[in-house]
Design an enzyme around this catalytic site. Structure first.
Site, short mmCIF file in Angstrom:
data_model
loop_
_atom_site.label_atom_id
_atom_site.label_comp_id
_atom_site.label_asym_id
_atom_site.label_seq_id
_atom_site.Cartn_x
_atom_site.Cartn_y
_atom_site.Cartn_z
N LYS A 1 11.71 70.51 36.25
CA LYS A 1 13.10 69.96 36.82
C LYS A 1 14.58 71.08 36.78
CE LYS A 1 12.42 65.10 34.27
NZ LYS A 1 12.07 65.34 33.43
N GLY B 1 8.82 59.47 32.83
CA GLY B 1 8.52 57.48 32.00
C GLY B 1 9.44 57.46 30.46
N GLY B 2 10.07 58.43 30.76
CA GLY B 2 11.25 58.16 28.93
C GLY B 2 10.30 59.00 28.56
N ARG C 1 5.06 61.22 42.86
CA ARG C 1 3.96 60.41 43.25
C ARG C 1 4.48 58.83 43.67
NH1 ARG C 1 5.80 56.67 38.66
NH2 ARG C 1 6.37 58.56 36.75
#
Ligand SMILES: *[C@@H]1O[C@H](CO)[C@@H](O)[C@H](O)[C@H]1NC(C)=O
Length: 656
Positions: free
Chosen positions: A100, A148-149, A276
């Site tokens: 990130k 996805g957390g 993705r």
């Protein structure tokens, strides 16, 4: 993915873990290979084993799906070395966007605004804490390789910081085998708006408009929609252009998603890029009339993008609801278990059901507890929302807790209907979304009693018919009206409050508490589904009826009711042992960490253990103050739901 492959005449090969031996994706594939035991590290994350299968089956390409290795640079490179096409972007783009800190630097350079944060190399507790202080609490602690957390925590104050940091690191280590963290300013009431992008190997890149995925719990999405409600065409254009810029900055190929955080004035900031195809991509397909898996396969084969930007048109509105095995009333605790009964709305070209399970299958503790994605489309948002609710109440599951009733109240909330969504939606509207449990209305209890009697009658009739050599299977019966000409007292358990209720039946009069209802009805079979049609004091009602394991289930348009038949006392006593004396496992899972030992003194709320189940961490806290007598599970052990984890010294014995 396999459905599209079939449509295009491409053969598919599945890999599966021992836990998924009988699963739907194995049955759908042309060939299937077992690649190891249930834990994902030994199967779905075992790169060498997957490459081995590709070699043996002479597969030309690997589609990595939505999770596991789909954003793994090493795997993409491994495929390349083996001469197997990885259906996804080049590994360099995965690396740049997967880290990130790098992705934000690239976006800053491209002139897209980003949120304040720390994305540095120094991962010491002290350094991270200093930066959290500089950015200002509350801060978000996020796994650098996350998604996805998973591996994501919020620290509201300096006091909480180190605990949350350690918890995020542990989860990140487990999910991505990398516990590097970044710190970000936590923006209040933000919207999560993401843009679907696509690139090809010829330097073209397009966007397919935005999705709003703001409504989340545990930092995971529940309902997604496209386009974003309330977003005007000017903002939409700028969002799309920023996303295409992001894709071009890393020479993107294939399907990707550029995520933005959007404030109430529709200012947006780059968050991250998912390299993705995403779980929620069907809503984009619905509003653009595309098949993005087909695009992926074509692009991977070297073809140009099927459509140019000006050919991609937005039409109508789509919703996706994620149906999970979980208990919304218990902090969305993931669940597991068998799908004893499963009936779905009839799919058509505007109602899609994306699922990997069938009736009789089991939702296992090893993987994500998602049961299905329900996707609907209509001409406008209001019509699509109506369709979503219509289809949700036809999605009926028995055997485990699901979030379907919660999805119904969420999608019916006036603020959701108005499109006022943000990531804090559920906590903010908590009281309306989780109304205090009321007893099941007596009318409904009477309908359950009627359903039971009619079902019993059908069975007796079937036996009688059988003995007369005129066996009539239930499915062929066109409707049975009953002459209730007897007196009977039924005891029923209210599924809402667990209380016992008695229904006294005399002919058509059903008495419950001090109320009497005049009831008649019949069971009808339509499209392989059993419905109870009843008239309660003149009010006509139709509900789906399922009776299984001493429980009567009624599914109404606005929700469902569960009514139990009491189990004899000597049977039910066994299951409640240990509930009071100590901490119990909230669900089946593995003990990850134990903080206490026999003899330790704890205060109420102190952490006792960390359990991992459904790929998530759960901290088990002391239900009361006291002294630990015994720890029943050590690190690495598997504990079943409701198993006593830690026992306390008996207080009375202690004081003597
Ligand atoms: C239902 O109808 C019956 C018969 O008319 C009446 O005695 C009874 O009070 C009604 N029940 C309720 C709850 O209104």
């Amino acid at each position: 993915v396999m459905r599209t492959a079939k449509k295009m005449g491409v053969k598919s090969v599945a890999v599966y873990s021992e836990a998924d031996r009988n699963s739907m994706h194995v049955a759908m594939a042309d060939e299937a290979f077992c690649i190891g035991p249930a834990p994902s590290q030994q199967s779905y994350l075992a790169m060498e084993k997957i490459i081995q299968v590709a070699r043996v089956s002479a597969a030309q390409a690997v589609h990595p799906g939505y999770g596991f290795l789909s954003e793994n640079t090493e795997f993409a490179e491994l495929c390349k070395q083996e001469g197997i096409i990885f259906i996804g972007p080049p590994s360099s783009a995965i690396r740049d966007m997967g880290i990130k800190s790098t992705s934000k630097a690239i976006m800053s350079a491209a002139g897209v605004p980003v949120v304040e944060g720390y994305h540095g190399e120094d991962q010491s507790d002290e350094c991270l804490k200093d930066h959290a202080k500089r950015i200002g609490y509350p801060v978000m602690i996020k796994a650098v390789r996350g998604g996805g957390g998973k591996g994501m925590r919020i620290a509201h104050s300096e006091k909480e910081f180190l605990d949350q940091l350690e918890s995020a690191r542990r989860e990140a280590k487990k999910s991505f085998n990398d516990d590097a963290m970044l710190i970000e300013k936590f923006v209040d009431n933000p919207r999560h708006v993401e843009v679907q992008v696509f690139g090809d190997q010829h330097g073209n890149a397009v966007h397919l408009f935005e999705r709003d995925c703001s409504v989340q719990r545990r930092h995971q999405k529940i309902i997604e929609e496209a386009p974003g409600p309330g977003i005007n065409s000017e903002v939409r254009k700028r969002l799309g252009e920023a996303a295409v810029k992001a894709a071009k900055a890393v020479n993107y190929v294939g399907a990707g998603t550029v995520e933005f955080i959007m404030d109430s004035r529709h200012n947006f900031y780059f968050m991250e890029m998912n390299t993705r195809l995403q779980v929620e991509h069907p809503v984009t397909e619905m509003i653009t009339g595309t098949d993005l898996v087909e695009w992926q396969l074509r692009v991977a084969a070297g073809e140009k993008l099927p459509l140019m930007q000006e050919e991609i048109l937005l039409r109508g509105h789509a919703f996706e609801a994620r149906i999970y095995a979980e208990d919304p009333n218990n902090n969305f605790m993931p669940g597991a278990g068998p799908l004893l009964h499963l009936s779905t709305p009839p799919p058509d070209s505007f109602t899609r059901i994306e699922t990997g399970v069938r009736q009789g299958d089991e939702v296992s503790v090893h993987y994500d507890p998602m049961i299905a994605k329900l996707v609907v489309w209509a001409e406008d948002r209001q019509a699509a929302l109506r369709k979503l609710r219509y289809s949700l109440h036809r999605y009926n599951i028995v055997g485990l807790s699901t979030n379907i009733d919660f999805l119904l109240s969420l999608s019916g909330h006036p603020q959701f209907e108005a499109g006022n969504v943000h990531t804090n939606f559920i906590p903010q509207h908590h009281d309306e979304l989780f109304p205090t449990k009321k007893a099941t209305p007596p009318e409904v209890m009477c309908q359950a009693a009627l359903g039971l009697i009619l079902k019993e009658k059908m069975q007796t009739d079937a036996f009688r018919d059988q003995s007369d050599d005129k066996f009539s299977p239930f499915a062929s019966s066109t409707g049975r009206r009953i002459n209730i000409c007897y007196t009977r007292k039924l005891s029923l358990l209210d599924g809402e409050n667990g209380k016992l209720a008695f229904v006294l039946i005399k002919a058509f009069n059903f008495q419950i508490q001090d109320k009497t209802f005049l009831i008649s009805g019949e069971i009808v079979n339509e499209d392989d589904t059993v419905y109870l049609r009843s008239s309660v004091n003149g009010t006509v009602c139709k509900s789906r009826l399922v009776i299984l394991d001493n429980t009567i289930y009624l599914f109404f348009p606005e929700g469902s009711a569960q009514v139990g038949l009491p189990v004899p006392k000597y049977l039910s006593a066994v299951s409640s042992v240990g509930m009071q004396s100590g901490a119990v496992a909230p669900m089946t899972g593995t003990v990850e960490k134990v903080f206490v030992k026999a003899g330790d003194k704890v205060q109420i709320g102190d952490p006792l253990m960390v359990m991992i189940a459904m790929k998530m961490e759960h901290t088990i806290r002391a239900p009361k103050a006291g002294v630990i007598k015994k720890v029943n599970f050590q690190e690495g052990a598997q504990a079943n739901r409701h198993a006593p984890l830690v026992e306390f010294v008996d207080e009375e014995a202690e004081s003597k």
